[in-house]
Write an enzyme that holds these catalytic residues in place. Structure first.
Site, mmCIF file in Angstrom:
data_model
loop_
_atom_site.group_PDB
_atom_site.id
_atom_site.type_symbol
_atom_site.label_atom_id
_atom_site.label_comp_id
_atom_site.label_asym_id
_atom_site.label_seq_id
_atom_site.Cartn_x
_atom_site.Cartn_y
_atom_site.Cartn_z
ATOM 1 N N CYS A 4 0.834 -1.212 0.000
ATOM 2 C CA CYS A 4 0.000 0.000 0.000
ATOM 3 C C CYS A 4 0.868 1.261 0.000
ATOM 4 C CB CYS A 4 -0.938 0.003 1.200
ATOM 5 S SG CYS A 4 -1.877 1.537 1.316
ATOM 6 N N ASP A 30 -0.805 16.148 -2.991
ATOM 7 C CA ASP A 30 -1.108 15.164 -4.033
ATOM 8 C C ASP A 30 -0.056 15.265 -5.145
ATOM 9 O OD1 ASP A 30 -3.956 13.564 -4.935
ATOM 10 O OD2 ASP A 30 -2.473 13.960 -6.498
ATOM 11 N N GLY A 91 -14.262 6.178 -8.840
ATOM 12 C CA GLY A 91 -12.927 6.233 -9.431
ATOM 13 C C GLY A 91 -11.810 6.194 -8.415
ATOM 14 N N HIS A 98 -8.621 8.037 2.038
ATOM 15 C CA HIS A 98 -8.002 9.357 1.990
ATOM 16 C C HIS A 98 -9.049 10.402 1.635
ATOM 17 C CE1 HIS A 98 -7.715 7.494 -2.004
ATOM 18 N NE2 HIS A 98 -7.900 8.712 -2.490
ATOM 19 N N HIS A 100 -9.437 14.130 -0.101
ATOM 20 C CA HIS A 100 -8.843 15.204 -0.899
ATOM 21 C C HIS A 100 -9.294 16.548 -0.328
ATOM 22 C CE1 HIS A 100 -7.856 12.588 -4.481
ATOM 23 N NE2 HIS A 100 -8.816 11.845 -3.942
HETATM 24 P P1 5GP Z 1 -8.292 8.607 -5.657
HETATM 25 O O1 5GP Z 1 -8.422 8.594 -7.147
HETATM 26 O O2 5GP Z 1 -8.031 7.208 -5.117
HETATM 27 O O3 5GP Z 1 -9.402 9.298 -4.952
HETATM 28 O O4 5GP Z 1 -7.018 9.497 -5.345
HETATM 29 C C1 5GP Z 1 -5.726 9.022 -5.277
HETATM 30 C C2 5GP Z 1 -4.829 10.239 -5.321
HETATM 31 O O5 5GP Z 1 -3.536 9.844 -4.894
HETATM 32 C C3 5GP Z 1 -4.663 10.818 -6.726
HETATM 33 O O6 5GP Z 1 -5.090 12.186 -6.712
HETATM 34 C C4 5GP Z 1 -3.178 10.667 -7.016
HETATM 35 O O7 5GP Z 1 -2.656 11.784 -7.705
HETATM 36 C C5 5GP Z 1 -2.581 10.538 -5.624
HETATM 37 N N1 5GP Z 1 -1.382 9.725 -5.567
HETATM 38 C C6 5GP Z 1 -1.192 8.477 -6.105
HETATM 39 N N2 5GP Z 1 0.023 8.022 -5.810
HETATM 40 C C7 5GP Z 1 0.627 8.988 -5.073
HETATM 41 C C8 5GP Z 1 1.923 9.092 -4.478
HETATM 42 O O8 5GP Z 1 2.776 8.189 -4.558
HETATM 43 N N3 5GP Z 1 2.205 10.231 -3.804
HETATM 44 C C9 5GP Z 1 1.300 11.263 -3.686
HETATM 45 N N4 5GP Z 1 1.683 12.347 -2.992
HETATM 46 N N5 5GP Z 1 0.063 11.184 -4.232
HETATM 47 C C10 5GP Z 1 -0.261 10.072 -4.914
HETATM 48 ZN ZN ZN Z 2 -2.530 1.413 3.478
#
Ligand code: 5GP
Ligand code: ZN
Length: 113
Positions: A4, A30, A91, A98, A100
């Site tokens: 993870c 992000d 998505g 998490h 945003h």
């Molecule tokens: P989701 O689409 O699951 O709601 O958001 C995942 C977020 O994690 C995305 O906005 C993506 O840019 C961010 N993200 C994915 N991998 C990493 C990472 O390794 N480091 C950081 N800082 N953000 C990440």
């Molecule tokens: Zn985790």
């Protein structure tokens, strides 16, 4: 959990630009920002998403951390948006819960683009 990415960031094994951190939550920039301010607030304990046993205490920590992020990023007065993508239709791409925090510009009144 072994693979993870957010567990690894929480453990300091993968670098991130940390905005706020305590024993329970970490907030970091992000990697692919969708707004001038785009910070992820993440409970350190692994849960797939908000349906996966996130406790009231953890949620309280998240809300407090969102306040700290807003303060650190100068969003408290002008406002911001909080989004928690949950599962396929939303998505969700990272399987560790998490939140945003998006802001730094007028995001408009609609929830979706
Ligand atoms: P989701 O689409 O699951 O709601 O958001 C995942 C977020 O994690 C995305 O906005 C993506 O840019 C961010 N993200 C994915 N991998 C990493 C990472 O390794 N480091 C950081 N800082 N953000 C990440
Ligand atoms: Zn985790």
């Amino acid at each position: 959990m072994g693979d993870c990415i957010f567990c690894k960031i929480a453990a300091g094994e993968i670098p991130a630009t940390v905005v706020y951190e305590n024993d329970h939550v970490i907030a970091f920039e992000d990697l692919n920002p969708q707004a001038p301010v785009h910070v992820l607030v993440v409970p350190k304990a692994h849960h797939e998403n908000i349906l996966d046993g996130v406790s009231a205490e953890e949620l309280a920590e998240v809300v407090a951390a969102i306040g700290e992020v807003a303060k650190a990023k100068g969003l408290s007065e002008r406002g911001f948006r909080v989004i928690a993508n949950t599962g396929a239709d939303a998505g969700q791409t990272v399987g560790h819960v998490h939140f945003h925090v998006l802001g730094g510009t007028s995001l408009g009144e609609g929830l979706l683009p």
